[in-house]
Design an enzyme around this catalytic site. Sequence first.
Site, PDB file in Angstrom:
ATOM      1  CB  SER A  92      -0.950  -0.035   1.208  1.00 49.83           C
ATOM      2  OG  SER A  92      -1.965   0.929   1.082  1.00 49.83           O
ATOM      3  CG  ASP A 439      -3.942  -1.189  -0.555  1.00 50.05           C
ATOM      4  OD1 ASP A 439      -3.603  -1.932   0.387  1.00 50.05           O
ATOM      5  OD2 ASP A 439      -3.596   0.002  -0.632  1.00 50.05           O
TER       6      ASP A 439
END
Length: 579
Positions: A92, A439
Site C-alpha cells: 500500500s 491493495d
Amino acid sequence: MMSTDLGSFQSEHVRVSKSLNESESKYVRERKLKIEKCLQNNGINCQEADVPHIAVLASGGGERAMVGLLGCLDQMGQDNLLDSTLYLFGLSGSTWCMSLVYEDPVWSSNLSITKDKLIKRLTETSVEPITIIRWLTEAIKLENYSMTDFGSAAAAYYYFKAVDRSRLSEQKQRDTTNPYPIYTATENGLKQRGLTADCWFEFSPHEAGYSHVGAFVDTSMFGSQFEAGVLKQKMEERDMLYLQGLCGSALADGKENKENIKQMIWDRIKVFFGQRSTTNNEMSSSKSAELPVTEVASGVSTVAVASHWRVPCDCQACTFINILLQIHDNPEDEFMLEKLRQFQTEISSQGHPSVLILEKETWKKMATEERDKYLADLTKSLDGLFSGACDVSAVGMKTLPVVYSWTWGTHSNFLFKYPAGEGKVPDMLLSAEHIYLEDAGFVINSPYVAALRAERKVDLILSFDFSAGDPFLTVNLAAEYCKESGIPFPPVDVPEEEKENPKDFYVFKGEQGPTVIHMPLFNVVNCEGDVNKWRETYSTFQLPFTREMIQDLLRVSSLNVANNKKRILEEIQAVCQRK
C-alpha cells in the site's frame, strides 16, 4: 559498487514452483557480500554462510506510510544499518515510498540527498493536468482499463507530483547496491472466497505472481495473455505509475464504508472533469457569468473543463458526462432525468437505435445498484460514438462505467487453463480469464506473506508498522496466517496496558522461525505519550500533507530507528549466533 549483471532472467512461460527464480537467488548471494561487510563495520563478525537474511517490512497507511518509511530508511542509512538488509517488502502506501526512492539506481548510497529531493518535489512542485490526461488517454485504449488507472492518475496528481513512465522489470539490470525490492497486492476474487493466503501477489524486478501458491511469470510479461502456460499475446508492461496505483488502491476495497469511499472517488472525478454543482436555473440559462468557461449544449453546462485542463470540451460526450455527474448528486432530479432522456433520444435519432431510452417511471423503481448498472451499460453502449470527443471527455466515457461497476485492477490471468497438478493452484485461477488485483492492506496490512516464503529463509524481520489503528494487528494476523499455513512464527505477547499505547520497540522470538522486531510508528516514546493526537493528525484518507507535517512525521519515524540502533544490532548479533 558491484558490476554484476542480474538481468539474464526472462521467460515467456508460466512458472509454477515454490522455489526462487534463478536471478533473485543470484542477487541474494551477491548482496550478502555487502551485508557481511556492513555487519563487520558494526562489530558483528560472521562467516559468509552465516550472514543473516534480514528483511525490512513496511506496512500500509497512505501518505503516512510513504513518509514514515522514508524517515526510517534515511535513519537506517545514517546509522549504517541499511546495508545489512537483504530485502525491502512494501504494501500500500509504503510501496509509494519504495517506487520513489528506487527511481535512483543507487539510492541507498545517498539517501539523504534522495530524501531532500523527494520532500522538495512533494511540497513545492506539481504535475501538469495535461500530463495526467495524456497518461489516461493512453490507458483508456487498453482492454483492461479499470478504476486502478484512474486512481493511479489521481495519486500522481495529488501525492507523487510526477508521472513515472519507467517499468519495474527495467530494474533487473541493476547491481546489488540496494536491498531487493518486492511490492505486494492481493487478488480480489480469491480474497472474496476466503482464500486469504492464496490471494497474496508480489512484484519484483524479475517475477510477478502468487507468493503463497507459488505461480509466477516474468514481470515484463505480466498483463500479457497466456493460455495453458503458453504466451498467446504479448502486451506492453505497465509503468511504475500504474504499479503505484495498483499497490496503493486502498479505496478499492470499500468493505467497511463503501458509500463514503465511492463519494470520495466521485468528488475526484468532478475535479478532474471540472464539474461543480449547479442549480436548475443555471442549467437552463444559455450562459452563466459566474462560470469562468461555460459552454451549454442541450441545456447542460460543461463548467470550466477547458480552463482547468487546458483542452476544448464542447462535445456531446462532455454533455453526457455532465448529465451523469448531476444525476449522481441528485438521482431523483426530474429536470436532469428529462435531460438524459432527451439526450438518449437525440443519439438514437442520429442512427444509433440500440441506445435505450430512459423511462422515468422505471428509473424511480430501481434500486441504487440497478441504477448504477443501467448507467454503466448505457455509457458502454455509447463507447466509440463520439469520434470528436476531446481527451477529457474520452477519459470520462471510459471511466464512468468502471466507477459504476466498481472494477479495479483488471488483468489477464496468466494461469488461465494452466495444466497444474491437483491442488497446486486454486481452481478459480485455472478457469478465470481475468484477475483483479488491489491493495493488500485490508487482508494483512503488512507484507508478511511474501517475506515468509520458506525459500527466502528470512532470519530477522524489521517490521515498521505505520497503521493508525491497532498497532499490533498486523503482527497478530501474521501469526494467525503462519499457524494456519504451518509456517514457524514466534508467539506475539504484548502487555495489556501497552496494546493501545505501545512502546517503540518489541521483539518476538520463538524456537523456530524468524525473529520479529516490531516498531509501531506512533508510540509513547516518540509521541511523548500523546499517541491518539498523532493518529488523528495523520489519518489515512486526507489531503496531501503540508511541508510542516512531513517534517514532523519524518522526525518521529526516524526516532524509532535512532533510539533503538543498539537493540537492533543486538538482535542481529543473536541471529548470527543462532545460525
